[in-house]
Design an enzyme around this catalytic site. Structure first.
Site, PDB file in Angstrom:
ATOM      1  N   GLU A   1      39.848  35.466  52.624  1.00 59.66           N
ATOM      2  CA  GLU A   1      38.560  35.477  51.933  1.00 59.66           C
ATOM      3  C   GLU A   1      37.458  34.798  52.750  1.00 59.66           C
ATOM      4  OE1 GLU A   1      40.718  31.772  50.425  1.00 59.66           O
ATOM      5  OE2 GLU A   1      41.285  33.820  50.933  1.00 59.66           O
TER       6      GLU A   1
ATOM      7  N   HIS B   1      45.203  42.241  42.820  1.00 56.36           N
ATOM      8  CA  HIS B   1      44.742  42.296  44.214  1.00 56.36           C
ATOM      9  C   HIS B   1      43.730  43.400  44.464  1.00 56.36           C
ATOM     10  CE1 HIS B   1      47.275  39.068  45.032  1.00 56.36           C
ATOM     11  NE2 HIS B   1      48.260  39.641  45.688  1.00 56.36           N
TER      12      HIS B   1
ATOM     13  N   ASP C   1      40.289  42.866  46.304  1.00 50.80           N
ATOM     14  CA  ASP C   1      39.805  43.669  47.430  1.00 50.80           C
ATOM     15  C   ASP C   1      38.377  44.153  47.184  1.00 50.80           C
ATOM     16  OD1 ASP C   1      42.219  43.320  48.707  1.00 50.80           O
ATOM     17  OD2 ASP C   1      42.922  45.387  48.397  1.00 50.80           O
TER      18      ASP C   1
ATOM     19  N   ASN D   1      42.348  37.357  42.213  1.00 46.59           N
ATOM     20  CA  ASN D   1      43.635  38.042  42.400  1.00 46.59           C
ATOM     21  C   ASN D   1      44.588  37.761  41.236  1.00 46.59           C
ATOM     22  OD1 ASN D   1      43.052  39.336  44.830  1.00 46.59           O
ATOM     23  ND2 ASN D   1      43.736  37.611  46.048  1.00 46.59           N
TER      24      ASN D   1
ATOM     25  N   ASP E   1      33.325  31.059  52.886  1.00 50.21           N
ATOM     26  CA  ASP E   1      34.580  31.143  52.149  1.00 50.21           C
ATOM     27  C   ASP E   1      34.261  31.452  50.679  1.00 50.21           C
ATOM     28  OD1 ASP E   1      37.599  30.501  52.270  1.00 50.21           O
ATOM     29  OD2 ASP E   1      36.910  29.338  50.555  1.00 50.21           O
TER      30      ASP E   1
END
Length: 186
Positions: free
Chosen positions: A103, A72, A76, A67, A59
């Site tokens: 994630e 975002h 990404d 973000n 994680d």
């Protein structure tokens, strides 16, 4: 002749569709659908060969911050970089790295001891920790579990154990790898 061309084009299109159905479009890694199928197959293989199988859940720590702070699109980009870095840590011929969702990533590692699995998780953590993105360090938390399953073992328990180890890693301050003690199989 024309029918043969159409059949060939249809076969190519079907092959591409099948391939794309198993890939995460953002990272290019196998997706959760492929992970589920791969894990079931490996599970049966290790039962038959009386070997071990390990699962690592990964994680990205504080991913929401990327973000929120940068948008975002940058988030990404972080996912892509993390995915590629994790993929470089595994044995390509036997192991699997997949994007689980959001994630989170997962690694399936057959025929590896608990000690070696924890070493692999730690190597993943170090490789990601060495990355910087927008002058911000990326860190991950990892939870792993290793089992020697038999016909009576429950596949879902492997995920639960790795997930609990991930929870432990986060509770201990994140940016760390924890390994669960197995109560499954031998």
């Amino acid at each position: 002749m024309r029918r043969k061309d159409v059949e060939t084009k249809l076969q190519v299109a079907n092959n591409l569709l099948s391939k794309n159905a198993n890939l995460d479009p953002l990272t290019g890694l196998p997706n959760r659908r492929f992970y589920d199928s791969f894990l079931k197959g490996k599970w049966q293989e290790v039962i038959e060969s009386k070997a071990s199988i390990s699962l690592i859940i990964i994680d990205i720590d504080h991913f929401k911050t990327f973000n929120d702070d940068y948008g975002h699109q940058v988030g990404d980009e972080v996912l892509v970089v993390v995915g590629k870095t994790l993929a470089q840590c595994i044995r390509a011929s036997t192991d699997l790295i997949a994007r689980y969702g959001g994630e989170e990533f997962v690694a399936i590692v057959p025929n590896m001891s608990e000690h070696k699995t924890l070493q692999l998780a730690e190597r993943m953590r170090q490789q990601i920790s060495a990355l910087e993105f927008k002058s911000k360090q990326i860190t991950i938390s990892l939870g792993s579990a290793t089992v020697h399953p038999d016909q009576t073992s429950d596949l879902a328990s492997l995920f639960k154990q790795a997930d609990q180890a991930l929870y432990d890693a986060k509770a201990q301050g994140r940016n760390r790898a924890c390994h669960a003690k197995s109560d499954l199989g031998k």
